[in-house]
Write a protein that holds these residues in place. Sequence first.
Motif, PDB file in Angstrom:
ATOM      1  N   GLY A 153       0.544  -0.875  -0.077  1.00  0.00           N
ATOM      2  CA  GLY A 153       0.324   0.247   0.001  1.00  0.00           C
ATOM      3  C   GLY A 153       1.131   1.513  -0.008  1.00  0.00           C
ATOM      4  O   GLY A 153       2.481   1.033   0.995  1.00  0.00           O
ATOM      5  N   THR A 154       0.742   2.359  -1.331  1.00  0.00           N
ATOM      6  CA  THR A 154       1.251   3.899  -0.937  1.00  0.00           C
ATOM      7  C   THR A 154       0.172   5.035  -0.932  1.00  0.00           C
ATOM      8  O   THR A 154      -1.118   4.206  -1.416  1.00  0.00           O
ATOM      9  N   ALA A 155       0.335   5.559  -0.708  1.00  0.00           N
ATOM     10  CA  ALA A 155      -0.090   6.925  -0.649  1.00  0.00           C
ATOM     11  C   ALA A 155      -0.403   7.505  -2.371  1.00  0.00           C
ATOM     12  O   ALA A 155      -0.326   8.886  -2.655  1.00  0.00           O
ATOM     13  N   GLY A 156       0.383   6.436  -3.202  1.00  0.00           N
ATOM     14  CA  GLY A 156       0.348   7.326  -4.826  1.00  0.00           C
ATOM     15  C   GLY A 156       1.861   7.399  -5.239  1.00  0.00           C
ATOM     16  O   GLY A 156       3.172   7.372  -3.891  1.00  0.00           O
ATOM     17  N   ALA A 157       1.875   7.224  -6.843  1.00  0.00           N
ATOM     18  CA  ALA A 157       3.797   7.367  -6.595  1.00  0.00           C
ATOM     19  C   ALA A 157       3.821   8.728  -6.742  1.00  0.00           C
ATOM     20  O   ALA A 157       3.187   9.873  -6.180  1.00  0.00           O
ATOM     21  N   GLY A 158       5.561   8.718  -5.735  1.00  0.00           N
ATOM     22  CA  GLY A 158       6.127  10.161  -5.660  1.00  0.00           C
ATOM     23  C   GLY A 158       6.050  10.402  -3.434  1.00  0.00           C
ATOM     24  O   GLY A 158       6.577  11.068  -2.812  1.00  0.00           O
ATOM     25  N   SER A 159       4.831   9.385  -3.262  1.00  0.00           N
ATOM     26  CA  SER A 159       4.307   9.507  -1.629  1.00  0.00           C
ATOM     27  C   SER A 159       5.682   8.794  -0.901  1.00  0.00           C
ATOM     28  O   SER A 159       6.236   7.958  -1.849  1.00  0.00           O
ATOM     29  N   GLY A 160       5.734   9.289   0.671  1.00  0.00           N
ATOM     30  CA  GLY A 160       6.446   8.852   1.307  1.00  0.00           C
ATOM     31  C   GLY A 160       6.467   7.482   0.854  1.00  0.00           C
ATOM     32  O   GLY A 160       7.733   6.777   1.265  1.00  0.00           O
ATOM     33  N   SER A 161       5.586   6.155   1.174  1.00  0.00           N
ATOM     34  CA  SER A 161       5.338   4.904   0.843  1.00  0.00           C
ATOM     35  C   SER A 161       5.600   4.351  -0.290  1.00  0.00           C
ATOM     36  O   SER A 161       6.326   3.646  -0.386  1.00  0.00           O
ATOM     37  N   HIS A 162       5.688   5.198  -0.903  1.00  0.00           N
ATOM     38  CA  HIS A 162       6.282   4.951  -2.474  1.00  0.00           C
ATOM     39  C   HIS A 162       7.728   4.808  -2.555  1.00  0.00           C
ATOM     40  O   HIS A 162       8.564   3.688  -3.168  1.00  0.00           O
ATOM     41  N   ILE A 163       8.266   5.842  -1.929  1.00  0.00           N
ATOM     42  CA  ILE A 163       9.626   6.359  -2.565  1.00  0.00           C
ATOM     43  C   ILE A 163      10.095   5.108  -0.954  1.00  0.00           C
ATOM     44  O   ILE A 163      11.380   5.042  -2.023  1.00  0.00           O
TER      45      ILE A 163
END
Length: 323
Positions: A153-163
Amino acid sequence: MRKAVLATFIAMLTFGGSALADKFPSHPITIVVPFAAGGPSDVMARILAERMKTTLGETILVENVTGAGGSLGVGRALRSPPDGYTISFGHLGTHVANGAIYKLGYDVVNDLDPVVLLPSNSMVFVSKNTVPAKSLAELLAWLKARPAPATAGTAGAGSGSHIAGLYFESLSGIKLQYVPYRGTGPAMNDLVAGQIDIIIDQLSNSINQVRAGTIRAYAVTDTKRVAEASDIPTTDEAGLPGFHMAVWSGMWVPKGTPKDIITRLNASAVDALNDPAVRKQLENLGLQMPPKDQLSPEALGAWQKAEIAKWWPMIKAANVKID
Ligand code: MLT
């Protein structure tokens, strides 16, 4: 006509800055949080706003404008008048990473004026409770052995969880299947419900679920254990040496906002960070206070540029595809 109004407005800003600052604020201020309510950014913004409204003597509204890894909310904020009444809340993702991923239509450095650096979050590897792993080493083995990439799970491309995911993939060689949400608040609901496998999350978003036992934590991405979550080992201890990362947050305003007003907003935010009750709330979530000598607007500006230099190469090398 519009030109004349703008010219007068800029003249007022330039020469009447202090007059404007003296009256500032004279109506409610809006903090634009570019992620969903209930997530780590939203929770921190609301805790700070509660204190800042007392020092500024004015209502502070928190508006969640979500989407595109937080880039829509930042765009909304920086297109507002440079008068101090709209604050762009963001972090490593929105004000650094997104500049390397999206065709934003704005510049994360040159279209914003920094106000203050805010607390940072260590990242934490968490999974749904049904994942057959009790340690990071077992989690890595499980992720490696899977026929298809695990859902993260992420908060979208570029979000902290994605990075964090991109960084993990680049260090471990293990592929992840990203599932984007409008924030890690909603992503957490699905992790607790077992709809997704893992999140490499901001600790402040996971810590209460970990304490409640509704999800499982494996390691924090800090060089030392986090006092409020001291039972969670570091990545160095747990078998992913060198994986260090923190999502730091900050406040910015549209470019051209009078210096006096930025000084007033900065002073109010610093007062909030120094307030014992506010600190207790933030530290209880595992958040780490910024160094005292890093609280000026200029310090945030310099830090943002340094982080751009550090992270853009890795992010660009990941060649993130935006649908
Ligand atoms: C949030 O508030 O949802 C986060 O800041 C998301 C993220 O960047 O991972």
